[in-house]
Design a protein around this motif. Sequence first.
Motif, PDB file in Angstrom:
ATOM      1  N   SER A 107       0.684  -1.380   0.305  1.00 47.61           N
ATOM      2  CA  SER A 107       0.009   0.111   0.044  1.00 47.61           C
ATOM      3  C   SER A 107       0.814   1.746  -0.610  1.00 47.61           C
ATOM      4  CB  SER A 107      -1.593   0.367   2.027  1.00 47.61           C
ATOM      5  OG  SER A 107      -0.250   0.046   2.476  1.00 47.61           O
ATOM      6  N   TYR A 121       0.761   3.726  -2.672  1.00 46.39           N
ATOM      7  CA  TYR A 121      -0.338   4.650  -3.153  1.00 46.39           C
ATOM      8  C   TYR A 121      -0.391   5.819  -1.587  1.00 46.39           C
ATOM      9  CZ  TYR A 121      -1.369   1.111  -6.116  1.00 46.39           C
ATOM     10  OH  TYR A 121      -0.993  -0.014  -7.217  1.00 46.39           O
ATOM     11  N   THR A 122       0.410   5.605  -0.771  1.00 43.87           N
ATOM     12  CA  THR A 122       0.493   6.107   0.574  1.00 43.87           C
ATOM     13  C   THR A 122       1.246   7.059   0.729  1.00 43.87           C
ATOM     14  OG1 THR A 122       0.634   4.187   2.424  1.00 43.87           O
ATOM     15  CG2 THR A 122      -1.101   4.877   1.034  1.00 43.87           C
ATOM     16  N   CYS A 168      -7.924  10.239  -5.294  1.00 46.87           N
ATOM     17  CA  CYS A 168      -6.920   8.763  -5.645  1.00 46.87           C
ATOM     18  C   CYS A 168      -5.524   8.837  -5.859  1.00 46.87           C
ATOM     19  CB  CYS A 168      -7.959   7.567  -5.939  1.00 46.87           C
ATOM     20  SG  CYS A 168      -7.718   7.242  -8.149  1.00 46.87           S
ATOM     21  N   VAL A 187      -3.888   4.298  -8.572  1.00 43.33           N
ATOM     22  CA  VAL A 187      -5.457   3.787  -8.337  1.00 43.33           C
ATOM     23  C   VAL A 187      -6.020   3.367  -9.405  1.00 43.33           C
ATOM     24  CG1 VAL A 187      -7.351   3.542  -6.369  1.00 43.33           C
ATOM     25  CG2 VAL A 187      -5.129   3.538  -6.117  1.00 43.33           C
ATOM     26  N   GLN A 220      -8.349   4.411  -2.252  1.00 40.38           N
ATOM     27  CA  GLN A 220      -7.784   4.369  -1.933  1.00 40.38           C
ATOM     28  C   GLN A 220      -8.143   5.187  -0.226  1.00 40.38           C
ATOM     29  OE1 GLN A 220      -5.428   6.625  -3.510  1.00 40.38           O
ATOM     30  NE2 GLN A 220      -3.860   7.271  -1.602  1.00 40.38           N
ATOM     31  N   LEU A 280      -5.983   1.884   0.900  1.00 43.00           N
ATOM     32  CA  LEU A 280      -5.482   1.223   1.527  1.00 43.00           C
ATOM     33  C   LEU A 280      -4.820   1.960   2.589  1.00 43.00           C
ATOM     34  CD1 LEU A 280      -4.142   2.000  -2.507  1.00 43.00           C
ATOM     35  CD2 LEU A 280      -3.892   0.439  -1.172  1.00 43.00           C
ATOM     36  N   SER A 281      -5.425   2.959   3.474  1.00 44.77           N
ATOM     37  CA  SER A 281      -4.823   3.419   4.195  1.00 44.77           C
ATOM     38  C   SER A 281      -4.759   2.743   5.938  1.00 44.77           C
ATOM     39  CB  SER A 281      -4.952   5.925   4.638  1.00 44.77           C
ATOM     40  OG  SER A 281      -4.083   5.925   3.211  1.00 44.77           O
ATOM     41  N   TYR A 331      -4.526  -3.345   5.915  1.00 48.48           N
ATOM     42  CA  TYR A 331      -4.460  -4.323   4.769  1.00 48.48           C
ATOM     43  C   TYR A 331      -2.699  -3.792   3.922  1.00 48.48           C
ATOM     44  CZ  TYR A 331      -4.257  -4.280  -0.399  1.00 48.48           C
ATOM     45  OH  TYR A 331      -4.353  -4.827  -1.724  1.00 48.48           O
ATOM     46  N   ASP A 332      -2.077  -4.129   3.659  1.00 45.75           N
ATOM     47  CA  ASP A 332      -1.354  -4.419   2.994  1.00 45.75           C
ATOM     48  C   ASP A 332      -0.412  -4.592   1.438  1.00 45.75           C
ATOM     49  OD1 ASP A 332       1.252  -3.089   2.852  1.00 45.75           O
ATOM     50  OD2 ASP A 332       2.740  -4.994   3.351  1.00 45.75           O
TER      51      ASP A 332
END
Length: 451
Positions: free
Chosen positions: A106, A109-110, A281, A285, A413, A416-417, A421-422
């Motif tokens: 994740s 994306y973060t 996002c 994503v 999005q 994902l934080s 979740y990873d």
Amino acid sequence: MGAWVAQTLKHRRVRSPLCLPQRWIAQAWRMSELWSTMSGTIWGGENLTQIVESPLGGLSCRNRSSVGGDDDLTGLKTTPSSPRVERTLREFRRHAPVEEASTPPSAWYTDAEFADFEIDRVFGRCWQAVGHIKQMEEPGSFFTGRVGKTRYVVCKDGEGQIRAFHNVCRHHAAAVASGSGCTHSFVCPYHGWTYGLDGRLQKASRLAGIRNFSARENGLVPIRTATWGPFVLISLAESKASEASSDVEEGWLGSAGPTLSSAGIDSTMQHVATREYVIKCNWKVYCDNYLDGGYHVPHAHSSLAACLDLPSYSTSLLERVSIQSCGAAKESGLVRVGNVATYAFVYPNFMINRYGPWMDTNLVIPISMSECRVIFDWFLEPSLVHDKEFIDSSIADSEVVQKEDIILCEDVQNGLSSPAYDVGRYAPRVEQAMHHFHCLIYDDLSAGMIS
């Protein structure tokens, strides 16, 4: 750690960390690195000027509203890789087959630092679609935009040649153009420096007394440009002495060019509409959503699913292009959909959709770590360009699907934080194009690492 730095500055009665003796700076840097290893953050506290190592080995400062917050990617400098970025990248098992592979972590994306590193390596080294030739019909036509962190302006000069330049005045770096339109020259709104459509500096007032100055050496900095079919391309990579159109096609599409041409993706289509969406996002994503092989369609797009023969969905992978195709449902009978739909993804961020009499394109532009802009353009076969009712109803149907996708992407999005979740897994029979996309990103980033 932030409190320690603040107390140090107060004790020494200095205004900036750069005023500290070098031994204090070195100590602060070592302690911040240790603290980041222990807690996962660097110098906690809001509105603190962060000391970072520059690529030249010295020290520089940049302001961040909060550590780990969203930086505007369009303003970032080229960033060398850090141990954390390298670890994040290599958590993705690049060479595992899709049946065994996990999706990227994740943090792809973060994480703001990962985004800093990604933006130049992915967007700065290849041909990019940035517009279409219908925007360049008249001499003086121009449009502006960004590729990664670079502002550009594309124009058609008086000789009919399409040119592109960095959209930055050579005087004090203001943009010389904004939006789109038609003009005889580009006049900087800051001090009035004026440039021709060929990029040459035509006027720079109040320079009496200046020395060692040449107008010829202070024109707009050019960017390579080309066209393929209906699309205008630019490349920020180092210029080659000469490059044939076949080389451009090879660099942008690899071996996919003939396949796309045979699918009806060509310059005969007429542009009829543009829409822009700002989506909360990460740009990847949005691309992932496009590349899941229709997996989400029956669950999220009921109206679209009714028009498609989803069991016929297929995916082909080429060098930097993936092509998904799907037949129409026999009972749909919709002119808008036609007999088969082709969905081509051109790495890293351009989508071409050809179905029935329509072609639409989606250009995905990163704004920040968690926000992107998507530009939709619709093209139609010439025989239908005057059928306003058909155009309006077709675009309205398309926008329904787009709004459904926006809800999905913004929700992902947020997810994902989550600490729950990873990484995820791929559905091997349908998500090959998504896996291909992630592998291409890995290749670009690992090739650009500075350890």
